[in-house]
Enzyme design. Sequence first.
Site, PDB file in Angstrom:
ATOM      1  N   ASP A 435       0.867  -1.251   0.495  1.00 51.39           N
ATOM      2  CA  ASP A 435       0.469   0.126   0.167  1.00 51.39           C
ATOM      3  C   ASP A 435       1.146   1.383  -0.214  1.00 51.39           C
ATOM      4  OD1 ASP A 435      -2.053   1.940   0.467  1.00 51.39           O
ATOM      5  OD2 ASP A 435      -3.164   1.215   2.355  1.00 51.39           O
ATOM      6  N   HIS A 436       0.931   2.013  -0.949  1.00 49.32           N
ATOM      7  CA  HIS A 436       2.069   2.985  -1.165  1.00 49.32           C
ATOM      8  C   HIS A 436       1.107   3.987   0.251  1.00 49.32           C
ATOM      9  CE1 HIS A 436       5.126   5.065  -2.925  1.00 49.32           C
ATOM     10  NE2 HIS A 436       4.969   4.905  -4.233  1.00 49.32           N
ATOM     11  N   ARG A 437       0.047   3.880   0.190  1.00 52.99           N
ATOM     12  CA  ARG A 437       0.025   5.190   1.613  1.00 52.99           C
ATOM     13  C   ARG A 437       0.523   5.180   2.505  1.00 52.99           C
ATOM     14  NH1 ARG A 437      -6.090   4.254   2.763  1.00 52.99           N
ATOM     15  NH2 ARG A 437      -5.525   2.008   2.930  1.00 52.99           N
TER      16      ARG A 437
END
Length: 465
Positions: A435-437
């Site tokens: 998850d790039h968040r």
Amino acid sequence: MIQEFRLPDLGEGLPEAELVQWLVAEGDRVALNQTIAEVETAKAVVELPSPHAGVVQALHAAAGDVVEVGSPLISFEVGAEASARPATPDASSPATAEPTPRPATAVDAPADDAAGPNLVGYGAAPRSGNRPRRRARTTASTPRTTASDTAVLAVAPHDDIRLVEALESVQERPRSTPPVRKLAKDLGVDIALVRGTGQDGLITRDDVRGYADTTARADQPVGSVRTPDTAEIGETRIPIRGVRKHTAEAMVRSAFTAPHVTVFLTVDVTETTELVASLRADRSLADHRIGVLAVAAKAVCLALRHHPTLNSRWDGESGEIVQYHGVHLGIAAATERGLVVPNIRDADRMTLPALADAIRDLATTARAGKTSPEAMRGGTFSITNVGVFGVDAGTPIINPGEAAILAIGAVRSQPWEYRGQIALRDVVTLALSFDHRLVDGEQGSRFLADVGAVLREPGRAMLLG
């Protein structure tokens, strides 16, 4: 006294469950906590124990029905009346010929909703106008072949099939079997318009197909050429529910909520495969069946200690990133009911043999359909082993509530550069989706490199520990 048992919340917060099978029938005497049914939630198959000791008075759903939490499931006759009541009456007795009226079940459904003979075996009751059906399917269940029709009829109580047919006759419905009514619905045929050529006017499959062909020819414009469509090649409609429904909803939610990034790493794992072979040859460890997956799981647990962002979740409601202090390691398992991801609690505290045992037990339980809902909650990181299917790599979707998932491809022997020479080595491709968040590209890449380093040289586990 009659006691009604309603479908309870099975601890998952899910609104409904599918009744897989009854383990009791009307008239059966049951003991307290005796298993009476199996129900499938969106996550697992669960056995329901009886909350009462007494006699089964009525079953309010049939196998295959989707029942809402809080809806009546079964009624018991308890107390002195139940003690005095005789055992289940014989199928030929008047009591069975005229069953006690009860809420409608799947057998009461119209012809185009029929899904097969009633395996509960107590016939249909007149439909009650004050209680809606809980039948969740808007389409018929999975079509059966001629062979499966014969198998179902062989298992079903023949007296009860005759009873169902008798009730249908009273209601002036066309005489046909449930599979034939199912075929009629699939072909868009009103079975009331079909003339039966079978014994005593029974409508057969050929009757339905013949009527459908005649209608199609009548509708065809003169001089036109009919083009093939999917109806001519046949199709199977499978209700979306249970594990498949839950998996689909979770994957869509994850794919359209968490921005996925996938990075790949191909690793020479010859030293790991040699380690696995030596451990399996060790008699003291023979019972543990340690494999590459177990070594990879250990490598993940070790690497997560140094990269805690991959062992976290995004809490949008509170505006916080929640980092976990331990690893509940999910292992994806393919089952007949669909993909499930039970997790190994506190996997980071386990030795390699203990991890191997936990993975084996997890897979065995999942294939048997006995994974508990509790085992599929609270995972912090997941592994999917696509290599067992001969696949080299993939882009796995993250489980909701987690930051990353690792896919392990097939281990293949192939030419590889080794110490300045070309040699035949065992090679595997790892794919990490994150998850790039939560995880930056650098963090994800470094984590994957550390996992790969352990698989390349298992001795490095001493450094990461």
